[in-house]
Design a protein around this motif. Structure first.
Motif, PDB file in Angstrom:
ATOM      1  N   UNK A  42      82.354  64.804  53.108  1.00 36.27           N
ATOM      2  CA  UNK A  42      81.408  64.922  52.003  1.00 36.27           C
ATOM      3  C   UNK A  42      79.977  64.621  52.431  1.00 36.27           C
ATOM      4  N   UNK A  43      79.812  63.846  53.502  1.00 36.82           N
ATOM      5  CA  UNK A  43      78.466  63.527  53.990  1.00 36.82           C
ATOM      6  C   UNK A  43      77.712  64.774  54.447  1.00 36.82           C
ATOM      7  N   UNK A  44      78.457  65.851  54.716  1.00 34.52           N
ATOM      8  CA  UNK A  44      77.817  67.079  55.197  1.00 34.52           C
ATOM      9  C   UNK A  44      77.374  67.998  54.066  1.00 34.52           C
ATOM     10  N   UNK A  45      77.667  67.613  52.832  1.00 34.63           N
ATOM     11  CA  UNK A  45      77.244  68.404  51.675  1.00 34.63           C
ATOM     12  C   UNK A  45      75.729  68.279  51.489  1.00 34.63           C
ATOM     13  N   UNK A  46      75.086  69.374  51.119  1.00 34.22           N
ATOM     14  CA  UNK A  46      73.626  69.411  51.023  1.00 34.22           C
ATOM     15  C   UNK A  46      73.025  68.750  49.809  1.00 34.22           C
ATOM     16  N   UNK A  47      73.456  67.530  49.485  1.00 33.77           N
ATOM     17  CA  UNK A  47      72.866  66.728  48.415  1.00 33.77           C
ATOM     18  C   UNK A  47      72.511  65.374  49.008  1.00 33.77           C
TER      19      UNK A  47
END
Length: 568
Positions: free
Chosen positions: A181-186
């Motif tokens: 999830x750390x790679x999600x663009x938020x």
């Protein structure tokens, strides 16, 4: 003796004279007292007037209570998991996203007071209001938004609307558990700055951010009860103009004004009571008795009377589709010819003219009338897929015979599932009669409480079922992305990679005319196989007391409370 008598008489005369003199003095004193009494009376009356004014003012303040029937009880008040109309309506008043819907239907600033977009159109930087606060006084931060969106995408959350966030970089892969999830663009840059990076530019991205799935929740609150949060009886913190004080299940939700809302000075209501009465006739009786100030549910049989007699009855434009969904994975509805035969055997004109009677329009496709896109009305530019307002009985019989059921012979008895509602019941009865009369098919009806009905659909434990879809935002895409893989709202059991690819292509096509062409192609693919059976395009009948002022609904039928006030 005589002297004594005279003396006594003289004393008596003196006493009487004294009484007379005292009497004169008393009269003078009485006048003064009267003046004092009058003054005291004036002061007392003035105090009473002021008290009455205070009481009237207090009464006016107390009267800023609005009671409105919303219909069936929602499944949840968790923004990340809510999927149905009542819950979404409540959440639009107790929570607020980065953007919000304005009264004129445009998209305006919500928690974010402004934003920047890079030259490529795929990176948004949102600047949050420093006075945006939760109902317990804590500040709303960019971290709240980052946590909330990643929570929706977390596979364990099993959010039906997770696909809503797929335009965000790496969101789909994270939701499928393929990347962290750390790679999600938020990303929260600081307390008041949030950066969102998209895979590619999406021309309706700001509209997506007005929907509840993107609304913030607090990690410290959710973590206290991850399973029960969103369905508990107790109150819930919110960052919108109101917050949930109490949820009395199967009865009502009580909302109070959020004193910490950034625009609280312009919110006049102090309290909102949303009742959960799913029987329209009961709600109407409550409205006419004065127990309800308004209701979103109106008995279809009463609509002609209300239209002619009541100036408190309103039919608002709707942006929704009422349809029957076939379970494409069970016989006989795994047969496309059967699905088409049953679809065209329905007299939609009769349903809207004699059953709903509220101005609804016979439906012929996925996207309703009244939605302009690509320079023209989407529905007029599309096909009707051989779905006419009137039933095509002979053609339907021929198709049924081709499917192996001439004159309905050997066709199994089928069941239509619908949720409790007089409207849904009457429509189901009408279709039951049409399928029997036109195709010689025996149909049973099964009604369920709303939450049970949804569970039945989700489990695929049905043959044909009533369902509806109201637009989540003002764009044709809201009637397409719900059918893609990963959506929890596709109850048909049918998915198609080619359809998904067309929808994704339309999402990132900035030229509206080209995007519209792609969406028409996707609709053709879906409807030419009669995956679902459209019945009609919605209107939105409402009853509202004349003393309820400032009320309005968005194009997607959300009743916003922030401008409402009571004036009696």
């Amino acid at each position: 003796m005589l002297k004594r008598v005279i003396s006594i008489m003289l004393v008596m005369m003196l006493i009487m004279t004294g009484f007379v003199g005292c009497g004169n003095d008393d009269d003078t004193s009485t006048d003064d007292t009267k003046k004092e009494d009058v003054a005291e009376k004036d002061v007392k009356e003035e105090k009473e007037e002021k008290t009455e004014e205070k009481e009237e003012k207090k009464e006016t303040e107390v009267s800023q209570v609005f009671t409105y029937n919303m219909g069936a009880e929602p499944e949840t008040l968790d923004p990340g998991k809510a999927t149905e109309t009542v819950g979404i309506n409540i959440l639009n008043n107790t929570c607020e996203g980065l953007t919000r819907v304005e009264k004129d239907g445009t998209i305006g600033p919500g928690v974010a007071e402004k934003w920047d977009v890079n030259e490529n159109g795929n990176e948004y930087t949102f600047y949050l209001r420093k006075n945006a606060k939760w109902s317990d006084g804590k500040p709303v931060t960019a971290k709240d938004f980052e946590y909330s969106m990643k929570r929706v995408l977390k596979p364990d959350t099993a959010a039906d609307y997770a696909y809503f966030l797929y335009p965000i970089k790496n969101a789909e892969a994270a939701n499928k558990g393929e990347i962290d999830l750390d790679e999600v663009g938020v990303k929260a840059i600081d307390d008041n700055t949030l950066k969102i990076t998209l895979n590619e530019p999406v021309n309706y991205f700001l509209s997506l951010l007005t929907f509840v799935t993107t609304f913030p929740v607090r990690e410290d609150v959710v973590s206290q009860d991850p399973e029960g949060w969103g369905i508990c009886d107790d109150g819930m913190v919110g960052n919108g103009p109101f917050y949930v004080k109490q949820w009395k299940h199967n009865e009502k939700a009580i909302l109070l004004k959020n004193p910490h809302y950034w625009d609280a000075d312009n919110v006049k209501l102090e309290k909102f009571v949303g009742t959960f009465i799913d029987e329209e006739s009961t709600a109407l009786a409550g409205f006419e008795a004065g127990d309800l100030d308004g209701t979103d549910t109106v008995p279809v049989a009463e609509i002609p009377r209300l239209m002619s007699e009541s100036d408190e009855f309103h039919i608002l434009p709707g942006l929704g589709l009422y349809y029957y969904v076939f379970n494409n994975n069970v016989a006989p509805f795994d047969n496309e010819t059967v699905r088409k035969a049953l679809t065209i055997a329905i007299d939609r004109e009769a349903i809207v003219n004699t059953v709903t009677m509220d101005g609804a329009i016979p439906a012929s496709g996925l996207v309703p009338s009244g939605l302009n896109y690509g320079g023209e009305e989407f529905r007029k530019a599309g096909s009707d897929y051989d779905i006419k307002p009137k039933a095509q009985i002979e053609k339907a019989k021929k198709l049924l015979a081709e499917a192996g059921y001439p004159e309905g012979k050997d066709f199994p008895k089928i069941t239509i599932n619908y949720n409790n509602s007089e409207r849904h019941k009457k429509i189901a009865e009408a279709i039951q009669e049409m399928w029997k009369k036109n195709l010689n098919i025996d149909v049973e009806l099964a009604n369920q409480e709303w939450k049970v009905h949804l569970a039945t659909l989700e489990e695929g434990n049905y043959q044909v079922a009533r369902i509806g879809w109201g637009a989540d935002y003002v764009h044709p895409m809201t009637f397409f992305d719900m059918w893609c893989k990963g959506s929890g709202n596709n109850y048909s059991g049918y998915f198609n990679d080619d359809f998904d690819n067309l929808v994704k292509k339309a999402m990132v096509t900035l030229d509206e005319e080209k995007a519209a062409e792609i969406l028409h192609e996707a609709e053709d693919m879906w409807m030419n196989r009669y995956t679902v059976c459209p019945i009609y395009y919605n209107t939105d009948p409402d009853l509202m007391k004349n003393y309820v002022k400032g009320w309005w609904k968005s194009p997607v039928e959300i009743l916003y409370l922030r401008d409402i006030y009571i004036e009696k």
